[in-house]
Scaffold this motif. Structure first.
Motif, PDB file in Angstrom:
ATOM      1  N   UNK A  34       0.810  -1.214   0.000  1.00 14.64           N
ATOM      2  CA  UNK A  34       0.000   0.000   0.000  1.00 14.64           C
ATOM      3  C   UNK A  34       0.850   1.275   0.000  1.00 14.64           C
ATOM      4  N   UNK A  35       2.133   1.166   0.303  1.00 15.11           N
ATOM      5  CA  UNK A  35       3.013   2.326   0.333  1.00 15.11           C
ATOM      6  C   UNK A  35       3.894   2.476  -0.890  1.00 15.11           C
ATOM      7  N   UNK A  36       3.766   1.591  -1.849  1.00 11.26           N
ATOM      8  CA  UNK A  36       4.626   1.633  -3.034  1.00 11.26           C
ATOM      9  C   UNK A  36       4.135   2.682  -4.026  1.00 11.26           C
ATOM     10  N   UNK A  37       5.030   3.576  -4.414  1.00 14.04           N
ATOM     11  CA  UNK A  37       4.686   4.633  -5.356  1.00 14.04           C
ATOM     12  C   UNK A  37       4.774   4.173  -6.807  1.00 14.04           C
ATOM     13  N   UNK A  38       5.488   3.093  -7.045  1.00 18.86           N
ATOM     14  CA  UNK A  38       5.661   2.546  -8.391  1.00 18.86           C
ATOM     15  C   UNK A  38       6.174   1.117  -8.252  1.00 18.86           C
ATOM     16  N   UNK A  39       6.051   0.346  -9.310  1.00 10.71           N
ATOM     17  CA  UNK A  39       6.650  -0.982  -9.334  1.00 10.71           C
ATOM     18  C   UNK A  39       8.149  -0.818  -9.119  1.00 10.71           C
ATOM     19  N   UNK A  40       8.711  -1.559  -8.199  1.00 13.73           N
ATOM     20  CA  UNK A  40      10.136  -1.479  -7.934  1.00 13.73           C
ATOM     21  C   UNK A  40      10.531  -0.463  -6.873  1.00 13.73           C
ATOM     22  N   UNK A  77      18.026  -2.023 -15.316  1.00 13.92           N
ATOM     23  CA  UNK A  77      18.282  -3.243 -16.076  1.00 13.92           C
ATOM     24  C   UNK A  77      17.115  -4.223 -16.015  1.00 13.92           C
ATOM     25  N   UNK A  78      16.508  -4.368 -14.845  1.00 14.13           N
ATOM     26  CA  UNK A  78      15.492  -5.403 -14.650  1.00 14.13           C
ATOM     27  C   UNK A  78      14.108  -4.997 -15.139  1.00 14.13           C
ATOM     28  N   UNK A  79      13.709  -3.736 -14.917  1.00 12.04           N
ATOM     29  CA  UNK A  79      12.335  -3.346 -15.274  1.00 12.04           C
ATOM     30  C   UNK A  79      12.287  -2.143 -16.209  1.00 12.04           C
ATOM     31  N   UNK A  80      13.439  -1.731 -16.722  1.00 21.05           N
ATOM     32  CA  UNK A  80      13.475  -0.661 -17.704  1.00 21.05           C
ATOM     33  C   UNK A  80      13.215   0.727 -17.150  1.00 21.05           C
ATOM     34  N   UNK A 105      13.877   4.882  -3.277  1.00 22.73           N
ATOM     35  CA  UNK A 105      14.341   4.850  -4.665  1.00 22.73           C
ATOM     36  C   UNK A 105      13.104   4.508  -5.487  1.00 22.73           C
ATOM     37  N   UNK A 106      12.620   5.503  -6.227  1.00 23.09           N
ATOM     38  CA  UNK A 106      11.353   5.360  -6.953  1.00 23.09           C
ATOM     39  C   UNK A 106      11.638   5.354  -8.451  1.00 23.09           C
ATOM     40  N   UNK A 107      11.413   4.211  -9.113  1.00 28.36           N
ATOM     41  CA  UNK A 107      11.642   4.137 -10.557  1.00 28.36           C
ATOM     42  C   UNK A 107      10.694   5.066 -11.310  1.00 28.36           C
ATOM     43  N   UNK A 108      11.191   5.613 -12.414  1.00 27.94           N
ATOM     44  CA  UNK A 108      10.393   6.547 -13.207  1.00 27.94           C
ATOM     45  C   UNK A 108      10.463   6.198 -14.692  1.00 27.94           C
ATOM     46  N   UNK A 109       9.355   6.496 -15.375  1.00 26.99           N
ATOM     47  CA  UNK A 109       9.221   6.314 -16.812  1.00 26.99           C
ATOM     48  C   UNK A 109       8.516   7.526 -17.396  1.00 26.99           C
ATOM     49  N   UNK A 110       8.750   7.799 -18.652  1.00 30.07           N
ATOM     50  CA  UNK A 110       8.055   8.903 -19.325  1.00 30.07           C
ATOM     51  C   UNK A 110       6.550   8.680 -19.234  1.00 30.07           C
ATOM     52  N   UNK A 111       5.830   9.722 -18.867  1.00 29.22           N
ATOM     53  CA  UNK A 111       4.365   9.656 -18.829  1.00 29.22           C
ATOM     54  C   UNK A 111       3.799   8.782 -17.730  1.00 29.22           C
ATOM     55  N   UNK A 112       4.547   8.521 -16.648  1.00 25.57           N
ATOM     56  CA  UNK A 112       4.032   7.623 -15.597  1.00 25.57           C
ATOM     57  C   UNK A 112       3.064   8.309 -14.635  1.00 25.57           C
ATOM     58  N   UNK A 113       2.842   9.607 -14.799  1.00 25.67           N
ATOM     59  CA  UNK A 113       1.866  10.378 -14.019  1.00 25.67           C
ATOM     60  C   UNK A 113       2.188  10.489 -12.536  1.00 25.67           C
ATOM     61  N   UNK A 114       3.410  10.186 -12.134  1.00 31.37           N
ATOM     62  CA  UNK A 114       3.812  10.333 -10.742  1.00 31.37           C
ATOM     63  C   UNK A 114       4.495  11.680 -10.570  1.00 31.37           C
ATOM     64  N   UNK A 115       4.119  12.419  -9.528  1.00 30.71           N
ATOM     65  CA  UNK A 115       4.725  13.709  -9.257  1.00 30.71           C
ATOM     66  C   UNK A 115       5.353  13.657  -7.879  1.00 30.71           C
ATOM     67  N   UNK A 116       6.669  13.591  -7.814  1.00 28.61           N
ATOM     68  CA  UNK A 116       7.354  13.522  -6.523  1.00 28.61           C
ATOM     69  C   UNK A 116       8.136  14.795  -6.227  1.00 28.61           C
TER      70      UNK A 116
END
Length: 140
Positions: A34-40, A77-80, A105-116
């Motif tokens: 419930x506390x994960x901001x993104x996969x990984x 490497x593992x989840x891009x 450590x919060x993984x990020x991707x283009x357009x992931x809609x997360x604002x940190x």
């Protein structure tokens, strides 16, 4: 170790945890789902109990920072993950959730809609000589 600290308890083998890495001076674990901001999303913690960057030993801080780098590379490497946000709050009035040094450590991707990234600004007014005082404490 501090008996009332959840991270110290987990390091001592008390409670369920998903470890990604257990080291001599720093370790990495997954937050509760419930506390994960993104996969990984990973928490890197110092094995030494310290509240934050202000009171941790240089060796423990260095170990945690190097583990943040290793985790970041592994997530790429593992989840891009194209990038990461590394988040830390240390000490009173910082919104620190657990009084034990840790980095998100919060993984990020283009357009992931997360604002940190913080959008507001502090209203605190320092004394006029604040910059000179910082230089004096740094010895510069």
């Amino acid at each position: 170790m501090v008996a009332t600290c959840i991270f110290c308890q987990l390091l001592d083998g008390q409670g369920p945890v998903e470890w990604l890495h257990r080291g001599d001076r720093a370790s990495a674990l997954l937050p509760r789902p419930q506390g994960r901001l993104a996969v990984g999303h990973t928490l890197v913690i110092s094995n030494e109990h310290a509240v934050g960057v202000q009171d941790v030993s240089p060796d423990a801080l260095s170990a945690a920072a190097l583990l943040v780098q290793r985790i970041s590379r592994a997530l790429a490497a593992a989840i891009g993950a194209e990038g990461v946000n590394v988040l830390n709050a240390s000490g009173p009035n910082s919104d620190q959730s657990v009084d034990h040094l840790h980095f998100h450590v919060v993984p990020r991707w283009a357009g992931d809609d997360l604002d940190t990234w913080p959008r507001g600004r502090s209203s605190h007014q320092p004394p006029d000589d604040w910059l000179d005082a910082v230089h004096a404490h740094l010895g510069t």
